[in-house]
Design an enzyme around this catalytic site. Sequence first.
Site, PDB file in Angstrom:
ATOM      1  N   ARG A  90       0.696  -1.282  -0.057  1.00 32.38           N
ATOM      2  CA  ARG A  90      -0.107  -0.102  -0.046  1.00 32.38           C
ATOM      3  C   ARG A  90       0.887   1.268   0.093  1.00 32.38           C
ATOM      4  O   ARG A  90       0.605   2.187  -0.532  1.00 32.38           O
ATOM      5  CB  ARG A  90      -1.073  -0.063   1.321  1.00 32.38           C
ATOM      6  CG  ARG A  90      -1.996   1.049   1.446  1.00 32.38           C
ATOM      7  CD  ARG A  90      -2.883   1.019   2.619  1.00 32.38           C
ATOM      8  NE  ARG A  90      -3.814   0.098   2.362  1.00 32.38           N
ATOM      9  CZ  ARG A  90      -3.936  -1.169   3.011  1.00 32.38           C
ATOM     10  NH1 ARG A  90      -2.936  -1.484   3.828  1.00 32.38           N
ATOM     11  NH2 ARG A  90      -4.844  -1.967   2.382  1.00 32.38           N
ATOM     12  N   TYR A  91       1.997   1.160   0.849  1.00 35.91           N
ATOM     13  CA  TYR A  91       2.796   2.453   0.667  1.00 35.91           C
ATOM     14  C   TYR A  91       4.325   2.070   0.179  1.00 35.91           C
ATOM     15  O   TYR A  91       4.606   0.908   0.366  1.00 35.91           O
ATOM     16  CB  TYR A  91       3.108   3.092   2.513  1.00 35.91           C
ATOM     17  CG  TYR A  91       1.771   3.235   3.170  1.00 35.91           C
ATOM     18  CD1 TYR A  91       1.162   4.347   2.990  1.00 35.91           C
ATOM     19  CD2 TYR A  91       1.344   1.969   3.995  1.00 35.91           C
ATOM     20  CE1 TYR A  91       0.049   4.557   3.884  1.00 35.91           C
ATOM     21  CE2 TYR A  91       0.190   2.134   4.690  1.00 35.91           C
ATOM     22  CZ  TYR A  91      -0.435   3.376   4.806  1.00 35.91           C
ATOM     23  OH  TYR A  91      -1.826   3.840   5.441  1.00 35.91           O
ATOM     24  N   ARG A  94       6.837   0.263   2.496  1.00 37.99           N
ATOM     25  CA  ARG A  94       6.638  -0.870   3.362  1.00 37.99           C
ATOM     26  C   ARG A  94       5.673  -1.771   2.936  1.00 37.99           C
ATOM     27  O   ARG A  94       4.747  -1.349   1.871  1.00 37.99           O
ATOM     28  CB  ARG A  94       6.084  -0.241   4.889  1.00 37.99           C
ATOM     29  CG  ARG A  94       4.723   0.279   4.831  1.00 37.99           C
ATOM     30  CD  ARG A  94       4.563   1.115   6.041  1.00 37.99           C
ATOM     31  NE  ARG A  94       5.098   2.541   5.625  1.00 37.99           N
ATOM     32  CZ  ARG A  94       4.272   3.497   5.553  1.00 37.99           C
ATOM     33  NH1 ARG A  94       3.289   3.744   6.744  1.00 37.99           N
ATOM     34  NH2 ARG A  94       4.639   4.682   5.350  1.00 37.99           N
ATOM     35  N   CYS A 103      -5.911 -17.590  13.143  1.00 42.67           N
ATOM     36  CA  CYS A 103      -5.837 -16.808  14.185  1.00 42.67           C
ATOM     37  C   CYS A 103      -6.108 -17.755  15.498  1.00 42.67           C
ATOM     38  O   CYS A 103      -6.944 -18.867  15.517  1.00 42.67           O
ATOM     39  CB  CYS A 103      -6.773 -15.728  14.312  1.00 42.67           C
ATOM     40  SG  CYS A 103      -6.462 -14.661  12.909  1.00 42.67           S
ATOM     41  N   CYS A 107     -11.955 -12.396  15.994  1.00 46.91           N
ATOM     42  CA  CYS A 107     -12.563 -11.218  16.691  1.00 46.91           C
ATOM     43  C   CYS A 107     -13.893 -10.763  15.842  1.00 46.91           C
ATOM     44  O   CYS A 107     -13.829 -11.128  14.405  1.00 46.91           O
ATOM     45  CB  CYS A 107     -11.694 -10.002  16.633  1.00 46.91           C
ATOM     46  SG  CYS A 107     -10.272 -10.397  17.772  1.00 46.91           S
ATOM     47  N   CYS A 110     -13.382  -8.281  13.055  1.00 46.94           N
ATOM     48  CA  CYS A 110     -12.206  -8.249  12.186  1.00 46.94           C
ATOM     49  C   CYS A 110     -12.291  -7.776  10.727  1.00 46.94           C
ATOM     50  O   CYS A 110     -13.390  -8.382  10.117  1.00 46.94           O
ATOM     51  CB  CYS A 110     -11.729  -9.574  12.251  1.00 46.94           C
ATOM     52  SG  CYS A 110     -10.022  -9.943  11.216  1.00 46.94           S
ATOM     53  N   ARG A 112     -10.603  -8.484   8.332  1.00 42.68           N
ATOM     54  CA  ARG A 112     -10.115  -9.598   7.503  1.00 42.68           C
ATOM     55  C   ARG A 112     -11.112 -10.707   7.722  1.00 42.68           C
ATOM     56  O   ARG A 112     -10.513 -11.819   7.341  1.00 42.68           O
ATOM     57  CB  ARG A 112      -8.873 -10.001   7.358  1.00 42.68           C
ATOM     58  CG  ARG A 112      -7.754  -8.815   7.135  1.00 42.68           C
ATOM     59  CD  ARG A 112      -6.203  -9.304   6.799  1.00 42.68           C
ATOM     60  NE  ARG A 112      -5.269  -8.465   6.246  1.00 42.68           N
ATOM     61  CZ  ARG A 112      -4.437  -7.720   6.925  1.00 42.68           C
ATOM     62  NH1 ARG A 112      -4.114  -8.303   8.253  1.00 42.68           N
ATOM     63  NH2 ARG A 112      -3.789  -6.652   6.536  1.00 42.68           N
ATOM     64  N   ASP A 271     -13.067  -0.695  10.721  1.00 48.67           N
ATOM     65  CA  ASP A 271     -13.072  -0.722   9.384  1.00 48.67           C
ATOM     66  C   ASP A 271     -14.524  -1.096   9.007  1.00 48.67           C
ATOM     67  O   ASP A 271     -15.319  -1.641   9.775  1.00 48.67           O
ATOM     68  CB  ASP A 271     -12.031  -1.478   8.464  1.00 48.67           C
ATOM     69  CG  ASP A 271     -10.801  -1.226   9.151  1.00 48.67           C
ATOM     70  OD1 ASP A 271     -10.306   0.143   8.856  1.00 48.67           O
ATOM     71  OD2 ASP A 271      -9.960  -1.937   9.659  1.00 48.67           O
ATOM     72  N   ASP A 308      -8.781   3.789   8.689  1.00 45.41           N
ATOM     73  CA  ASP A 308      -8.097   3.213   7.503  1.00 45.41           C
ATOM     74  C   ASP A 308      -8.876   3.372   6.335  1.00 45.41           C
ATOM     75  O   ASP A 308     -10.211   2.825   6.452  1.00 45.41           O
ATOM     76  CB  ASP A 308      -7.764   1.756   7.596  1.00 45.41           C
ATOM     77  CG  ASP A 308      -6.642   1.142   6.780  1.00 45.41           C
ATOM     78  OD1 ASP A 308      -6.304   1.751   5.733  1.00 45.41           O
ATOM     79  OD2 ASP A 308      -5.837   0.049   7.243  1.00 45.41           O
ATOM     80  N   LYS A 315      -3.978   4.848   6.004  1.00 46.08           N
ATOM     81  CA  LYS A 315      -4.374   5.325   7.393  1.00 46.08           C
ATOM     82  C   LYS A 315      -4.331   6.872   7.520  1.00 46.08           C
ATOM     83  O   LYS A 315      -3.356   7.330   6.945  1.00 46.08           O
ATOM     84  CB  LYS A 315      -3.760   4.780   8.649  1.00 46.08           C
ATOM     85  CG  LYS A 315      -3.943   3.311   8.643  1.00 46.08           C
ATOM     86  CD  LYS A 315      -3.235   2.824   9.883  1.00 46.08           C
ATOM     87  CE  LYS A 315      -3.535   1.161  10.102  1.00 46.08           C
ATOM     88  NZ  LYS A 315      -3.077   0.157   9.063  1.00 46.08           N
TER      89      LYS A 315
END
Length: 349
Positions: A90-91, A94, A103, A107, A110, A112, A271, A308, A315
């Site tokens: 995305r950037y 990084r 996981c 959650c 989440c 994702r 999100d 985000d 972000k």
Amino acid sequence: MMARSFRKVAELAASGLVPEARATALERVAERYAVAITPVMAELIDSTNPTDPIARQFVPDLAELVVTPEELADPVGDNRLSPVKGIVHRYADRVLLKPLHTCPVYCRFCFRREQVGPEGEALTSAELTEALSYIRARPEIWEVIVTGGDPFLLSPRRLSEIVRALDEIEHVQVIRFHTRVPVVDPTRVNARLVAALDTEKALYVAIHANHPRELTPEFRGACRKIAKAGVPLLGQTVLLKGVNDDAAVLESLFRDLVAARVKPYYLHQPDLARGTGHFRADLRQGQALMRALRGRVSGLCQPSYVLDLPGGHGKVPVGPCYTDAVEGGGWMVEDFSGGRHRYPLGDGG
């Protein structure tokens, strides 16, 4: 201590974590989104409290079946920005490296949630090689963020292989791991896992925690092991309605994180993942909470409040602003208690 994680609604009902009468209806949620609650988190749940903040994060809820028009299967644009499997770029400086999609807990909020689950795939050896080759071929990549899923579910051997491979890429200067394991499965943080993080590069571990009750003595012990190895710890928190949308709760959480050697880094606005509307507070409420924290806790306890942007645009900080330009020059600056003060320098006109 309960022996194993809960992964089925029937197991939650049998344990008393959800009422038997709701179990059949909740199966519809479990068919769509993965369920897992570790023994450590299950033991923290007060099943007599219908609004228990730990249960709210991990126990399925029928509200997850409500999808609003603005919600998206890929709310932060991971898929659009994935040039090779396991990489999100995305950037410019990084990338995310996602070696697996499983996981220890799932959650309910989440971002994702459409990708992760017990059947979530891990990168094959060939796919991981291709992902690392992508990083190796781009000298602008300064930082690699290893996420998923939860990379701390990898064996110490596989973790070490990833760290060593990144250590050998000269232009990669920073390695960051994002994990929930020290909170939800702290005994997994053992000497072998910590040893796998050894590198000549700067390596950080960012830990996801949302409520002070999650920060058990075992969590603090896990943090101490990582910190003693010279690894800095960061904290990530999601602002969640009915869990931590309260200044006193956030104050306690951030104080306790700092006392455990974890620097609060981000407070995320949730999100626009499908079926998560019941967790989202208004941005103005988040800004008001950040204002309240400004005068209550030290700078060590202050994360950046961020959003985000949908579609993969990155972000952005959305915290409150404390300055107003004054006509004719200078600024009016608000202090933590709401007092306003003239600051003469700078062109405010």
